[in-house]
Write an enzyme that holds these catalytic residues in place. Structure first.
Site, mmCIF file in Angstrom:
data_model
loop_
_atom_site.group_PDB
_atom_site.id
_atom_site.type_symbol
_atom_site.label_atom_id
_atom_site.label_comp_id
_atom_site.label_asym_id
_atom_site.label_seq_id
_atom_site.Cartn_x
_atom_site.Cartn_y
_atom_site.Cartn_z
ATOM 1 N N GLU A 162 0.806 -1.226 0.000
ATOM 2 C CA GLU A 162 0.000 0.000 0.000
ATOM 3 C C GLU A 162 0.834 1.269 0.000
ATOM 4 O O GLU A 162 0.350 2.342 0.380
ATOM 5 C CB GLU A 162 -0.937 -0.009 1.210
ATOM 6 C CG GLU A 162 -1.961 -1.146 1.158
ATOM 7 C CD GLU A 162 -3.114 -0.891 2.093
ATOM 8 O OE1 GLU A 162 -4.207 -0.532 1.595
ATOM 9 O OE2 GLU A 162 -2.942 -1.048 3.324
ATOM 10 N N HIS A 183 -0.398 5.567 7.644
ATOM 11 C CA HIS A 183 -1.536 4.677 7.350
ATOM 12 C C HIS A 183 -1.676 3.705 8.515
ATOM 13 O O HIS A 183 -0.740 2.985 8.845
ATOM 14 C CB HIS A 183 -1.340 3.912 6.046
ATOM 15 C CG HIS A 183 -2.373 2.835 5.864
ATOM 16 N ND1 HIS A 183 -3.729 3.084 5.972
ATOM 17 C CD2 HIS A 183 -2.268 1.501 5.618
ATOM 18 C CE1 HIS A 183 -4.404 1.963 5.798
ATOM 19 N NE2 HIS A 183 -3.539 0.992 5.573
ATOM 20 N N HIS A 189 -4.328 0.985 11.072
ATOM 21 C CA HIS A 189 -5.534 0.177 11.291
ATOM 22 C C HIS A 189 -5.982 0.311 12.745
ATOM 23 O O HIS A 189 -6.587 -0.594 13.293
ATOM 24 C CB HIS A 189 -5.247 -1.313 11.043
ATOM 25 C CG HIS A 189 -4.716 -1.628 9.693
ATOM 26 N ND1 HIS A 189 -3.923 -2.714 9.435
ATOM 27 C CD2 HIS A 189 -4.863 -0.995 8.508
ATOM 28 C CE1 HIS A 189 -3.607 -2.748 8.155
ATOM 29 N NE2 HIS A 189 -4.161 -1.723 7.564
ATOM 30 N N HIS A 223 -11.290 -0.501 7.060
ATOM 31 C CA HIS A 223 -9.858 -0.693 6.832
ATOM 32 C C HIS A 223 -9.018 0.014 7.891
ATOM 33 O O HIS A 223 -8.209 -0.617 8.568
ATOM 34 C CB HIS A 223 -9.520 -0.169 5.428
ATOM 35 C CG HIS A 223 -8.127 -0.442 4.963
ATOM 36 N ND1 HIS A 223 -7.759 -0.391 3.642
ATOM 37 C CD2 HIS A 223 -7.001 -0.770 5.637
ATOM 38 C CE1 HIS A 223 -6.463 -0.672 3.522
ATOM 39 N NE2 HIS A 223 -5.983 -0.904 4.717
#
Lengths: 260, 260, 260, 260
Positions: A99, A118, A120, A188
């Protein structure tokens, strides 16, 4: 040049030439990127799958991101250089985060952004799957005052495995992010951006704490009023957002780097 | 004297004379202030931005507070002395907490207070933004029985960046605090006061635990009755508030100071 | 004897003769009591104010309890011997827990009980102040199946500072506890009893986890059915309650004692 | 052979011949099983009573499981070999987990399963006692998309002490599990299965995080819509489920094994 074009037309299977390096980044920037990885892992923002990057200090068309490794294990030797299409400058067989396109596309779309996370983080997942806007309950989350859009990959690409695995998907996410400082990714996680590594680390920690605080306030209020930050308060806080950041960054860094 | 006044009138830009020192504080007091910083950081009450102070033992018009540093990193050498206008006695170029005025103004307004904590503890944020009074659910929080006022900076100063960055704002907060032992700061955090460092540490930990307990009790009760402490119970508990505090303080201190 | 009685009648201010010692307890029992203190502190059941005791192995009319010290700091040298009126055998100037009467009175009322924990664990506070009975949601909490009474000190003694500071209050608590294995103390905490130290430690940990699980199940169910343990299931589980306890006790002990 | 059968008929009390060993398992598999035990304990999935096993790499009719020991203490020397009836190959007087039948019966019923976890994780208990199906809120829990059945031992065996203490009960659990990757066990815990140890560890961690996320989303939504993973999204995610697993496994393993 013409010869190259003919070759390119004739042999599309030939490997693309990797992008040129912008040269060595400031060692302090690399050191801070390693620290950011470790801090965010220690603070529970990044698990084995999340990542953090920083724009190259010598060239805005390059960014720095670890090879595919859990953030808590990242060292300076793991940092790789990418162009904004997320092509590696010098891959040397190292695995790359699938990603990475999240980072490259945001750096393209947002010249003001110097660091990207990024995550989670569990605290953010619920807000990504309900119709309850995430808002700043307290001053540490003032950067959310402009709104926190939700990127739902279904709208861009229909049914997928949810990964931002190419430039098109990264561009779609960057488009949803727009001028905001964070976006939730439905089912996500989230992406958070900032003009520096210390600030993206701070924002990533506090977006989680604000999410918890808002959820608890809503429970307490049981339908009653919640006094969120006034937009003007948020504007004034954002104008001095670096306040106290240096001393917090020093403490986070010390705690994360001393425990290898 | 007249010459000084003329100078002062003529040259307002000249640095004010720093206040005189009250002399060295008891080293044990300094040691306890360092410990209080470390304990509150370890216990999750103070993050990189919160702070704790203590009134100088030699002079009630002075107080001790670290330079601008994350509490978990504070050492004896970082402790600075201030007058009650929050002017430093001997700054030596060290950065100061922007919100030191919280401490100075409370020491002015409350001769009974010997220690002050300013926190952004997540457990308290929700209670500062809803119309649900924080009340003592159990004996450890009896000191809240008189009520926990909410300081909303908008009422004193309109739209701000939320920081208590000068004496006027500190005085407004002290006024809201009144005779209470804690006040919530809407969208910001809280301030807790006590007649000693061990007690302000204990109160800061237990106001958070009580907030959690009340929130959970309200959820469980689902509109039904919650039996809060009776005011007379609270009065009797407060009369013996130091009970067991010494043994808890020893344990907190040992745990916080052994892990540098 | 008659002379002693005359002296006693004539001079009530004379110090009472301390009770006789039952002799040294089994060193392994002392070691387990120290471990129980450390485990319960590490597991978040006991804070600086809670305590755990065990009945003396040589004499049922004596019990062992640390001097007034935070459980995480207790060592073998801190263990004191008491009679069931909670008089110390050999005080030597050491401070005693004000609430030792909880232990003594329960040992009097319950010949089957060999170990007692008094806790202020946050998970239990909400259940002590609402009209929602704490019940066993899962097998680890089967020992709660007979019910968990709530001791409200107001009913025994009107307005107090909530401490069980004498035999009468301890007897009132023991009366509420009755034959049950745990009782909540409104606005205070809880008491848990068992036929051994490993079991009282296990029960103290799992009453907290069950409280959390029940609270969450009630939230999820939102008024719908919750399937608690059937009384017959509880009976069968309680008949084999020691199952697996030894291996859990070894692990808890190792973890708590290795980190001094 | 006939003599043996006659003996067997005549003397049922004689010990059964233990099953033959499949030979030494790959040392790396043993090492990973030890790591799985330690990781799951450290991550809060397994307490002193839970366990994890792996199918023997040399023979699908054998599996490996520690002797009865808390997972955080398991070493290579503790690993025992069993047949699928959960008979030990070489017991040597070591205590066995009473619930080893969970593992053996699942390996019988599910040739695709290579690793099994039995947990009492607190996050899962509430979902086992209410009528609220556990569903995948985010991509890490896509493996739950087919549904998470609830095994209620009462339906198979009436009133019991809840333990899966023989093959019949294990078979009943395996039947409820069916083709799913996890099943909740009402009032007890859960079982999770996978085609490898790293994946069963990952699934066990994320089923807990998903349970928390779903509970919080339901609270936030307050009756409103929650956008769970679409079945097609889940299918696509499950097709690439190993994505990133290796780097997470390395980090978990390093953290768990370095802290003995």
């Amino acid at each position: 040049m013409i010869a190259f074009l003919l070759l390119f037309a004739a042999a599309p299977a030939l490997a693309q030439t990797p992008p040129a390096s912008a040269g060595p980044a400031d060692p302090k920037l690399i050191e801070d990127l390693v620290a950011a990885n470790r801090i965010l892992a220690q603070q529970g923002v990044l698990d084995g799958w999340g990542h953090v990057s920083v724009r190259h200090d010598k060239d805005p068309n390059r960014f720095l991101l670890s090879r595919a490794l859990a953030p808590e294990l990242v060292t300076a030797d793991d940092i790789m250089e990418y162009d904004l299409d997320s092509n590696p400058v010098d891959q040397r067989g190292r695995n790359m985060y699938s990603e990475r396109f999240i980072h490259g596309e945001i750096y393209k779309a947002r010249p003001d952004v110097m660091a990207v996370v990024h995550t989670h983080a569990p605290a953010l997942i619920p807000f990504g799957v309900v119709n309850v806007p995430l808002k700043p309950v307290y001053h540490r989350a003032a950067f959310l005052a402009g709104g926190v859009p939700i990127f739902d990959i279904q709208q861009s690409a229909g049914m997928t495995d949810m990964l931002i695995r190419n430039n098109d998907l990264g561009a779609a996410l960057a488009k949803t992010l727009g001028k905001h400082d964070a976006a939730l990714m439905r089912g996500h996680g989230a992406v958070i951006v900032a003009p520096s590594l210390p600030m993206v680390v701070s924002r990533s920690i506090f977006i989680c704490l604000d999410a918890n605080a808002q959820a608890e306030a809503m429970q307490l209020a049981h339908g009653g009023t919640i006094k969120y930050l006034d937009p003007e308060e948020a504007r004034l806080i954002n104008a001095r957002e670096g306040y106290g950041l240096q001393r917090a960054w020093e403490a986070w860094k010390k705690k994360a780097m001393n425990r290898q």
